[in-house]
Design an enzyme around this catalytic site. Structure first.
Site, PDB file in Angstrom:
ATOM      1  CB  SER A  85     -44.669  41.252 -31.478  1.00  0.00           C
ATOM      2  OG  SER A  85     -45.887  41.972 -31.562  1.00  0.00           O
ATOM      3  CE  LYS A 142     -46.578  43.185 -27.748  1.00  0.00           C
ATOM      4  NZ  LYS A 142     -45.553  42.662 -28.683  1.00  0.00           N
TER       5      LYS A 142
END
Length: 268
Positions: A85, A142
């Site tokens: 990701s 993230k």
């Protein structure tokens, strides 16, 4: 040698195979015991110093354990990048060194010792490690894009913060060796911070659908466009692999007390 081995064991990522960790621990502790046994059999007539006796060896090991756990709990801790990701910035499996001091979430190996308010400066563009809001035992990695009070909008693969676009510039095409899918690497500039993102231009953004996460009333979703006002004490995060990331677009905001720390070093 045994002490260095034990220190390495305590500093490795918890995501490494547990069998290797256990065997390493047995090997190095066994080495220390064996070294002490050989020293005890020595025919030297000189009295042995305290550090060559059993309590000296055990004391040295105990000091190493305490020092290592202190570093991991309060200052720096290694993590593994668990998914794709954050491509192209962080390859899957990369070792991440995370600064923990100032982020208030102190502990290691799944044990939480102390929780304090965040005192370190958080800036848009930082890469954070945090506890997944739906399961705090799981750590996510993230990029921070929205601070408390910010208006964050994502539409047509473009990010807007407080109605200002994060400018994108094409860099190169990139092939995913696992899925054989193609993507385009772009640079993205957010409030003076520049980093790389990966976009799949051939993939139509379906939007996030029905909003079902805490404080979803702070967001609106319409025809593939998501717009959120970040509530106090929370943050909005995105993965750099924008079309292959489960992030704040889908499960909501990150509470401040879920933040573990900021990534300061990456080893692919």
């Amino acid at each position: 040698m045994a002490a260095l081995g034990l220190l390495a064991f305590l500093l490795v990522s918890p995501a490494s195979p547990w069998v290797t960790d256990v065997l390493s621990l047995v090997y190095f502790v066994g080495g220390a015991i064996h070294a002490y046994w050989l020293a005890a059999k020595s025919e030297s007539q000189q009295p042995r110093r305290w550090f060559s006796r059993w309590y000296g060896v055990m004391g040295a090991i105990a000091c190493l354990v305490v020092a290592s756990l202190t570093v991991r709990s309060f200052f720096f801790e290694p993590f593994r990048q668990p998914s794709q990701s954050m491509r192209p910035t962080l390859p899957m499996g990369a070792t991440l060194v995370v600064q923990k001091w100032g982020y208030g979430n102190y502990g290691t190996f799944g044990v939480h010792g102390v929780r304090r308010p965040v005192s370190a400066l958080l800036e848009r563009g930082d890469i954070l490690v945090f506890e997944y809001p739906k399961d705090r035992a799981v750590h996510f990695v993230k990029r921070l894009v929205g601070l408390p009070g910010d208006k964050v909008t994502y539409k047509a693969k473009m990010l807007f913060v407080n109605d200002m676009p994060a400018e994108q510039h094409f860099v190169r095409d990139e092939l995913d060796a696992e899925t054989l899918g193609s993507g385009a690497v772009h640079t993205e500039s957010l409030m003076g911070r520049e980093y790389s993102i990966l976009l799949d231009k051939a993939r139509i953004d379906p939007g996030v659908g029905h909003l079902d996460f805490p404080m979803h009333e702070q967001c609106t979703s319409n025809q593939g466009e998501l717009s959120c006002r970040v509530p106090a004490g929370h943050f909005f995060v995105l993965g750099d692999n924008r079309d292959n990331s489960a992030d704040s677009r889908f499960w909501g905001f990150v509470p401040m007390d879920h933040i573990t720390g900021k990534v300061v070093l990456v080893k692919p």
